[in-house]
Design a protein around this motif. Structure first.
Motif, PDB file in Angstrom:
ATOM      1  N   ILE A   1      30.235 -50.636  84.998  1.00 21.37           N
ATOM      2  CA  ILE A   1      29.390 -50.948  86.148  1.00 21.37           C
ATOM      3  C   ILE A   1      29.979 -50.364  87.431  1.00 21.37           C
ATOM      4  CG2 ILE A   1      30.383 -53.229  86.614  1.00 21.37           C
ATOM      5  CD1 ILE A   1      27.419 -54.116  87.266  1.00 21.37           C
ATOM      6  N   ASP A   2      31.302 -50.338  87.550  1.00 19.67           N
ATOM      7  CA  ASP A   2      31.921 -49.803  88.773  1.00 19.67           C
ATOM      8  C   ASP A   2      31.669 -48.301  88.911  1.00 19.67           C
ATOM      9  OD1 ASP A   2      32.849 -52.291  89.592  1.00 19.67           O
ATOM     10  OD2 ASP A   2      34.731 -52.069  88.484  1.00 19.67           O
ATOM     11  N   THR A   3      31.848 -47.562  87.823  1.00 18.34           N
ATOM     12  CA  THR A   3      31.584 -46.112  87.846  1.00 18.34           C
ATOM     13  C   THR A   3      30.139 -45.843  88.220  1.00 18.34           C
ATOM     14  OG1 THR A   3      33.271 -45.680  86.173  1.00 18.34           O
ATOM     15  CG2 THR A   3      31.531 -44.022  86.410  1.00 18.34           C
ATOM     16  N   ILE A   4      29.231 -46.565  87.589  1.00 17.08           N
ATOM     17  CA  ILE A   4      27.804 -46.315  87.801  1.00 17.08           C
ATOM     18  C   ILE A   4      27.372 -46.769  89.193  1.00 17.08           C
ATOM     19  CG2 ILE A   4      25.494 -46.911  86.974  1.00 17.08           C
ATOM     20  CD1 ILE A   4      26.768 -46.851  84.110  1.00 17.08           C
ATOM     21  N   TRP A   5      27.901 -47.881  89.683  1.00 22.06           N
ATOM     22  CA  TRP A   5      27.545 -48.324  91.025  1.00 22.06           C
ATOM     23  C   TRP A   5      28.003 -47.307  92.069  1.00 22.06           C
ATOM     24  CZ3 TRP A   5      24.093 -50.394  93.619  1.00 22.06           C
ATOM     25  CH2 TRP A   5      24.276 -50.811  94.936  1.00 22.06           C
ATOM     26  N   GLN A   6      29.170 -46.703  91.882  1.00 24.31           N
ATOM     27  CA  GLN A   6      29.630 -45.648  92.810  1.00 24.31           C
ATOM     28  C   GLN A   6      28.631 -44.492  92.829  1.00 24.31           C
ATOM     29  OE1 GLN A   6      33.589 -44.581  91.578  1.00 24.31           O
ATOM     30  NE2 GLN A   6      34.467 -46.515  92.286  1.00 24.31           N
ATOM     31  N   ARG A   7      28.100 -44.136  91.685  1.00 25.73           N
ATOM     32  CA  ARG A   7      27.111 -43.050  91.618  1.00 25.73           C
ATOM     33  C   ARG A   7      25.808 -43.459  92.298  1.00 25.73           C
ATOM     34  NH1 ARG A   7      28.024 -40.675  85.498  1.00 25.73           N
ATOM     35  NH2 ARG A   7      30.212 -40.181  85.826  1.00 25.73           N
ATOM     36  N   HIS A   8      25.407 -44.703  92.082  1.00 25.79           N
ATOM     37  CA  HIS A   8      24.173 -45.204  92.706  1.00 25.79           C
ATOM     38  C   HIS A   8      24.222 -45.071  94.222  1.00 25.79           C
ATOM     39  CE1 HIS A   8      20.955 -47.061  90.400  1.00 25.79           C
ATOM     40  NE2 HIS A   8      21.826 -47.287  89.464  1.00 25.79           N
ATOM     41  N   GLN A   9      25.349 -45.368  94.786  1.00 29.37           N
ATOM     42  CA  GLN A   9      25.472 -45.372  96.235  1.00 29.37           C
ATOM     43  C   GLN A   9      25.341 -43.967  96.832  1.00 29.37           C
ATOM     44  OE1 GLN A   9      29.145 -47.779  95.985  1.00 29.37           O
ATOM     45  NE2 GLN A   9      28.150 -49.091  97.490  1.00 29.37           N
ATOM     46  N   LYS A  10      25.429 -42.945  95.998  1.00 24.84           N
ATOM     47  CA  LYS A  10      25.293 -41.549  96.453  1.00 24.84           C
ATOM     48  C   LYS A  10      23.877 -41.021  96.259  1.00 24.84           C
ATOM     49  CE  LYS A  10      30.088 -40.655  95.303  1.00 24.84           C
ATOM     50  NZ  LYS A  10      30.981 -40.124  94.291  1.00 24.84           N
ATOM     51  N   ARG A  11      22.996 -41.802  95.640  1.00 26.46           N
ATOM     52  CA  ARG A  11      21.630 -41.354  95.351  1.00 26.46           C
ATOM     53  C   ARG A  11      20.727 -41.574  96.550  1.00 26.46           C
ATOM     54  NH1 ARG A  11      20.147 -44.025  89.580  1.00 26.46           N
ATOM     55  NH2 ARG A  11      18.530 -42.476  89.472  1.00 26.46           N
TER      56      ARG A  11
ATOM     57  N   ARG B   1      22.592 -53.353  93.859  1.00 24.72           N
ATOM     58  CA  ARG B   1      23.567 -53.689  92.820  1.00 24.72           C
ATOM     59  C   ARG B   1      23.047 -54.814  91.924  1.00 24.72           C
ATOM     60  NH1 ARG B   1      29.455 -52.926  91.834  1.00 24.72           N
ATOM     61  NH2 ARG B   1      30.003 -54.593  90.398  1.00 24.72           N
ATOM     62  N   GLY B   2      22.292 -55.745  92.493  1.00 25.61           N
ATOM     63  CA  GLY B   2      21.750 -56.835  91.683  1.00 25.61           C
ATOM     64  C   GLY B   2      20.898 -56.325  90.544  1.00 25.61           C
ATOM     65  N   MET B   3      20.116 -55.285  90.802  1.00 24.44           N
ATOM     66  CA  MET B   3      19.288 -54.720  89.723  1.00 24.44           C
ATOM     67  C   MET B   3      20.159 -54.038  88.672  1.00 24.44           C
ATOM     68  SD  MET B   3      15.604 -53.578  91.106  1.00 24.44           S
ATOM     69  CE  MET B   3      15.345 -52.835  89.525  1.00 24.44           C
ATOM     70  N   LEU B   4      21.215 -53.354  89.127  1.00 27.75           N
ATOM     71  CA  LEU B   4      22.128 -52.725  88.173  1.00 27.75           C
ATOM     72  C   LEU B   4      22.804 -53.807  87.316  1.00 27.75           C
ATOM     73  CD1 LEU B   4      23.429 -50.159  87.072  1.00 27.75           C
ATOM     74  CD2 LEU B   4      25.182 -50.393  88.852  1.00 27.75           C
ATOM     75  N   GLU B   5      23.230 -54.878  87.960  1.00 24.61           N
ATOM     76  CA  GLU B   5      23.839 -55.984  87.218  1.00 24.61           C
ATOM     77  C   GLU B   5      22.856 -56.581  86.216  1.00 24.61           C
ATOM     78  OE1 GLU B   5      25.187 -58.448  90.453  1.00 24.61           O
ATOM     79  OE2 GLU B   5      27.023 -57.258  90.713  1.00 24.61           O
ATOM     80  N   SER B   6      21.565 -56.649  86.589  1.00 21.75           N
ATOM     81  CA  SER B   6      20.576 -57.183  85.651  1.00 21.75           C
ATOM     82  C   SER B   6      20.406 -56.235  84.456  1.00 21.75           C
ATOM     83  CB  SER B   6      19.237 -57.451  86.333  1.00 21.75           C
ATOM     84  OG  SER B   6      18.454 -56.295  86.437  1.00 21.75           O
TER      85      SER B   6
ATOM     86  N   SER C   1      32.723 -41.269  82.012  1.00 23.75           N
ATOM     87  CA  SER C   1      33.749 -41.222  83.055  1.00 23.75           C
ATOM     88  C   SER C   1      34.209 -39.784  83.300  1.00 23.75           C
ATOM     89  CB  SER C   1      34.938 -42.112  82.685  1.00 23.75           C
ATOM     90  OG  SER C   1      35.571 -41.635  81.518  1.00 23.75           O
ATOM     91  N   GLN C   2      33.842 -38.873  82.411  1.00 22.02           N
ATOM     92  CA  GLN C   2      34.176 -37.452  82.575  1.00 22.02           C
ATOM     93  C   GLN C   2      33.124 -36.742  83.431  1.00 22.02           C
ATOM     94  OE1 GLN C   2      34.175 -35.729  78.556  1.00 22.02           O
ATOM     95  NE2 GLN C   2      32.839 -37.369  77.907  1.00 22.02           N
ATOM     96  N   GLU C   3      33.414 -35.522  83.838  1.00 19.79           N
ATOM     97  CA  GLU C   3      32.493 -34.737  84.663  1.00 19.79           C
ATOM     98  C   GLU C   3      31.196 -34.459  83.897  1.00 19.79           C
ATOM     99  OE1 GLU C   3      32.779 -33.771  87.896  1.00 19.79           O
ATOM    100  OE2 GLU C   3      34.512 -35.103  87.838  1.00 19.79           O
ATOM    101  N   PRO C   4      30.069 -34.310  84.619  1.00 19.50           N
ATOM    102  CA  PRO C   4      28.783 -34.072  83.945  1.00 19.50           C
ATOM    103  C   PRO C   4      28.787 -32.877  82.982  1.00 19.50           C
ATOM    104  CG  PRO C   4      28.407 -34.610  86.246  1.00 19.50           C
ATOM    105  CD  PRO C   4      29.903 -34.492  86.072  1.00 19.50           C
ATOM    106  N   ASP C   5      29.465 -31.792  83.319  1.00 22.03           N
ATOM    107  CA  ASP C   5      29.516 -30.639  82.402  1.00 22.03           C
ATOM    108  C   ASP C   5      30.196 -31.006  81.084  1.00 22.03           C
ATOM    109  OD1 ASP C   5      28.132 -28.976  84.109  1.00 22.03           O
ATOM    110  OD2 ASP C   5      29.924 -27.906  84.824  1.00 22.03           O
TER     111      ASP C   5
END
Length: 163
Positions: free
Chosen positions: A104-114, A122-127, A146-150
């Protein structure tokens, strides 16, 4: 190699990016599941209200129809529960699912850049994480995001080549 691929994961896991890149590399059609939500579903998510099983039913049926109607397809779809994944596979023998697994921490960091995405907060991500029943390795190819997209893309392509 399979001709029907579903890229699974919670919002922000990279489904659209990885799915589109897989489709481009294989010459398959790409469909972003987000584009097929009803306006009512989009409105709920914009308000930070998680979708219910009932909200998702017609959406999953639409995505299943896309898989059936296209000779080759890659679809990005959360597929959070086994019954959702079963709905996506309905009437099909050969669908490969790829699960993009992340914390969730990795994905939330990505969300904040979208920018400009209707998924709200974050509540929706947690759900989504609360709803998620991760696919087993028998059900999907599992890739650590956790690795780079490529690197994720290359791993997905290598796993698909062995199908």
């Amino acid at each position: 190699m399979t001709k029907k691929i579903v890229v699974l994961g919670v919002s922000g896991s990279g489904k659209s990016l990885i799915g589109k890149n897989i489709a481009d590399k294989l010459g398959y059609r790409f469909f972003d599941g987000d584009d097929f939500h009803s306006q009512a579903n989009v409105d709920k998510m914009r308000q930070g209200i998680p979708l219910t099983d009932e909200d998702r039913k017609d959406w999953l049926a639409t995505l299943n129809t896309l898989l059936i109607d296209n000779p080759t397809a890659v679809i990005a779809c959360s597929g959070l529960k086994p019954e959702y994944r079963a709905m996506l596979r309905r009437g099909l023998d050969n669908v490969t699912m790829i699960y993009l697994k992340g914390s969730i921490d990795t994905i939330w960091q990505r969300h904040q850049k979208r920018d400009g995405h209707y998924f709200n907060g974050r509540g929706m991500l947690e759900s989504q994480f609360a709803t998620l029943i991760e696919p087993t390795e028998d059900e999907a190819l599992v890739i650590d995001i956790s690795q780079e997209p490529d690197a994720v893309l290359n791993e997905a392509l290598a796993l698909l080549a062995n199908q």
